[in-house]
Design a protein around this motif. Structure first.
Motif, PDB file in Angstrom:
ATOM      1  N   ILE A 199       0.840  -1.206   0.000  1.00  0.00           N
ATOM      2  CA  ILE A 199       0.000   0.000   0.000  1.00  0.00           C
ATOM      3  C   ILE A 199       0.872   1.251   0.000  1.00  0.00           C
ATOM      4  N   PHE A 200       1.909   1.232   0.837  1.00  0.00           N
ATOM      5  CA  PHE A 200       2.824   2.373   0.878  1.00  0.00           C
ATOM      6  C   PHE A 200       3.484   2.600  -0.477  1.00  0.00           C
ATOM      7  N   MET A 201       4.006   1.529  -1.091  1.00  0.00           N
ATOM      8  CA  MET A 201       4.733   1.674  -2.347  1.00  0.00           C
ATOM      9  C   MET A 201       3.833   2.177  -3.465  1.00  0.00           C
ATOM     10  N   ASP A 202       2.584   1.698  -3.519  1.00  0.00           N
ATOM     11  CA  ASP A 202       1.649   2.172  -4.541  1.00  0.00           C
ATOM     12  C   ASP A 202       1.373   3.667  -4.374  1.00  0.00           C
ATOM     13  N   ALA A 203       1.115   4.078  -3.124  1.00  0.00           N
ATOM     14  CA  ALA A 203       0.814   5.491  -2.866  1.00  0.00           C
ATOM     15  C   ALA A 203       2.045   6.355  -3.083  1.00  0.00           C
ATOM     16  N   ASN A 204       3.211   5.862  -2.665  1.00  0.00           N
ATOM     17  CA  ASN A 204       4.446   6.617  -2.825  1.00  0.00           C
ATOM     18  C   ASN A 204       4.793   6.810  -4.303  1.00  0.00           C
ATOM     19  N   ALA A 205       4.652   5.727  -5.085  1.00  0.00           N
ATOM     20  CA  ALA A 205       4.921   5.827  -6.521  1.00  0.00           C
ATOM     21  C   ALA A 205       3.943   6.798  -7.182  1.00  0.00           C
ATOM     22  N   ALA A 206       2.673   6.738  -6.781  1.00  0.00           N
ATOM     23  CA  ALA A 206       1.671   7.647  -7.343  1.00  0.00           C
ATOM     24  C   ALA A 206       2.010   9.097  -7.006  1.00  0.00           C
ATOM     25  N   PHE A 207       2.512   9.333  -5.800  1.00  0.00           N
ATOM     26  CA  PHE A 207       2.908  10.686  -5.388  1.00  0.00           C
ATOM     27  C   PHE A 207       4.012  11.207  -6.307  1.00  0.00           C
ATOM     28  N   HIS A 208       5.067  10.414  -6.471  1.00  0.00           N
ATOM     29  CA  HIS A 208       6.208  10.867  -7.277  1.00  0.00           C
ATOM     30  C   HIS A 208       5.843  10.989  -8.752  1.00  0.00           C
ATOM     31  N   MET A 209       4.965  10.115  -9.245  1.00  0.00           N
ATOM     32  CA  MET A 209       4.533  10.220 -10.630  1.00  0.00           C
ATOM     33  C   MET A 209       3.649  11.445 -10.835  1.00  0.00           C
ATOM     34  N   ALA A 210       2.841  11.810  -9.842  1.00  0.00           N
ATOM     35  CA  ALA A 210       1.998  13.007  -9.955  1.00  0.00           C
ATOM     36  C   ALA A 210       2.864  14.256 -10.047  1.00  0.00           C
ATOM     37  N   VAL A 211       3.963  14.276  -9.279  1.00  0.00           N
ATOM     38  CA  VAL A 211       4.896  15.409  -9.373  1.00  0.00           C
ATOM     39  C   VAL A 211       5.523  15.439 -10.766  1.00  0.00           C
ATOM     40  N   ALA A 212       5.967  14.278 -11.240  1.00  0.00           N
ATOM     41  CA  ALA A 212       6.604  14.208 -12.559  1.00  0.00           C
ATOM     42  C   ALA A 212       5.661  14.644 -13.667  1.00  0.00           C
ATOM     43  N   GLU A 213       4.414  14.205 -13.598  1.00  0.00           N
ATOM     44  CA  GLU A 213       3.439  14.572 -14.627  1.00  0.00           C
ATOM     45  C   GLU A 213       3.171  16.070 -14.627  1.00  0.00           C
ATOM     46  N   SER A 214       3.308  16.714 -13.466  1.00  0.00           N
ATOM     47  CA  SER A 214       3.117  18.165 -13.391  1.00  0.00           C
ATOM     48  C   SER A 214       4.291  18.921 -13.999  1.00  0.00           C
ATOM     49  N   SER A 215       5.416  18.219 -14.211  1.00  0.00           N
ATOM     50  CA  SER A 215       6.594  18.878 -14.793  1.00  0.00           C
ATOM     51  C   SER A 215       6.367  19.260 -16.244  1.00  0.00           C
ATOM     52  N   GLY A 216       5.464  18.536 -16.919  1.00  0.00           N
ATOM     53  CA  GLY A 216       5.198  18.808 -18.324  1.00  0.00           C
ATOM     54  C   GLY A 216       6.166  18.142 -19.274  1.00  0.00           C
ATOM     55  N   ASN A 217       7.072  17.307 -18.749  1.00  0.00           N
ATOM     56  CA  ASN A 217       8.072  16.634 -19.582  1.00  0.00           C
ATOM     57  C   ASN A 217       7.710  15.153 -19.694  1.00  0.00           C
ATOM     58  N   SER A 218       7.177  14.751 -20.824  1.00  0.00           N
ATOM     59  CA  SER A 218       6.670  13.386 -20.985  1.00  0.00           C
ATOM     60  C   SER A 218       7.790  12.353 -20.946  1.00  0.00           C
ATOM     61  N   ARG A 219       8.976  12.688 -21.424  1.00  0.00           N
ATOM     62  CA  ARG A 219      10.084  11.732 -21.383  1.00  0.00           C
ATOM     63  C   ARG A 219      10.554  11.506 -19.956  1.00  0.00           C
ATOM     64  N   LEU A 220      10.566  12.545 -19.179  1.00  0.00           N
ATOM     65  CA  LEU A 220      10.919  12.413 -17.765  1.00  0.00           C
ATOM     66  C   LEU A 220       9.917  11.494 -17.064  1.00  0.00           C
ATOM     67  N   VAL A 221       8.640  11.668 -17.365  1.00  0.00           N
ATOM     68  CA  VAL A 221       7.591  10.834 -16.765  1.00  0.00           C
ATOM     69  C   VAL A 221       7.814   9.370 -17.107  1.00  0.00           C
ATOM     70  N   LYS A 222       8.118   9.078 -18.357  1.00  0.00           N
ATOM     71  CA  LYS A 222       8.321   7.698 -18.796  1.00  0.00           C
ATOM     72  C   LYS A 222       9.530   7.073 -18.111  1.00  0.00           C
ATOM     73  N   MET A 223      10.634   7.817 -18.040  1.00  0.00           N
ATOM     74  CA  MET A 223      11.852   7.295 -17.424  1.00  0.00           C
ATOM     75  C   MET A 223      11.655   7.052 -15.928  1.00  0.00           C
ATOM     76  N   LEU A 224      11.008   7.995 -15.267  1.00  0.00           N
ATOM     77  CA  LEU A 224      10.799   7.848 -13.832  1.00  0.00           C
ATOM     78  C   LEU A 224       9.836   6.699 -13.538  1.00  0.00           C
ATOM     79  N   GLY A 225       8.840   6.508 -14.396  1.00  0.00           N
ATOM     80  CA  GLY A 225       7.915   5.394 -14.212  1.00  0.00           C
ATOM     81  C   GLY A 225       8.637   4.062 -14.231  1.00  0.00           C
ATOM     82  N   GLY A 226       9.583   3.902 -15.148  1.00  0.00           N
ATOM     83  CA  GLY A 226      10.363   2.668 -15.210  1.00  0.00           C
ATOM     84  C   GLY A 226      11.215   2.468 -13.969  1.00  0.00           C
ATOM     85  N   LEU A 227      11.802   3.535 -13.464  1.00  0.00           N
ATOM     86  CA  LEU A 227      12.626   3.436 -12.264  1.00  0.00           C
ATOM     87  C   LEU A 227      11.796   3.059 -11.040  1.00  0.00           C
TER      88      LEU A 227
END
Length: 248
Positions: A141-169
């Protein structure tokens, strides 16, 4: 003269589409079990064992295994089957080296643009620690919520390549945490970094958000490295510490 009955239209089944859906579902399920260490690192998998375990057909199983091998989760071994990629200290180092570059950038670019209410909800979910749940469920539960938090920040960056790379990590992170914290039977603690980051993002202070993100990832790196090292020692039979090439 009576009109002849009109036959209903024939419904054609797209067998190729059905097969693709089955293989997609099997691939997703097996991938999840690898990431959560339900299927242990360095385990040997055969088509027969997976067909029995997941109730899938041979063709479906074969496609799923080939796809997971292409994604780097498995390695094909002639006449034996597939081996799940082991977790090494090098994996931890490489994942966090990239996160230390990407996440501060992500936070800086997201300042003043992030969905603050969404981040607050995800932060509360990270702190949900229902004692009635088993430790593995609480970690999940923690990991799902934590990943969603960091991905929400990344998606707000406006950089789609950054989002894709961070999602894989973050997908790779799930396996590291499942091994490190799951074997040690302890849930990761994030202290107050998320709250401070939210405040910086809301105020539009990109430099402050960048600093908090770097400190947060560095702290979690040290914590994860300690837990993974302990787990590799405790499970040495199945998850070897693999040395860097050229070293002994």
């Amino acid at each position: 003269m009576k009109d002849s009955a009109v036959a209903p239209p024939v419904q054609l089944i797209d067998c190729s589409n059905e097969a693709r859906l089955l293989s997609d579902r099997a691939c997703s399920t097996i991938r999840h079990d690898i990431l959560s260490c339900v299927i242990e690192p360095a385990a040997t998998l055969t088509e027969a064992s997976l067909m029995t375990r997941y109730g899938i057909g041979k063709a479906t199983c074969r496609v799923a295994l080939q796809r997971l091998a292409q994604e780097g989760f498995l390695r094909a071994v002639p006449r034996q089957g597939y081996v799940v990629r082991p977790i090494t200290l090098k994996d931890v180092e490489e994942v966090f080296a990239l996160r230390l570059q990407l996440e501060p950038l992500s936070a800086r670019l997201a300042a003043g643009k992030a969905d603050i209410e969404l981040l607050r909800r995800l932060e509360r979910a990270c702190r949900n620690d229902d004692a009635s749940l088993g430790i593995n469920n609480r970690i999940g539960i923690f990991m799902d919520a934590n990943a969603a938090f960091h991905m929400a920040v990344a998606e707000s960056s406006g950089n789609s390549r950054l989002v894709k790379m961070l999602g894989g990590l973050l997908n790779e992170m799930a396996r590291l945490v499942a091994l490190g914290f799951g074997v040690q039977k302890t849930k990761p603690e994030i202290r107050h970094d998320h709250t401070k980051m939210i405040d910086a993002l809301e105020s539009g202070n990109g430099r402050r958000a960048e600093q908090i993100a770097y400190r947060h990832v560095a702290t979690f790196r040290d914590m994860t490295m300690e837990k993974v090292m302990a787990s590799l020692r405790d499970t040495h039979a199945g998850t070897p510490i693999v040395p860097l090439r050229g070293t002994r």
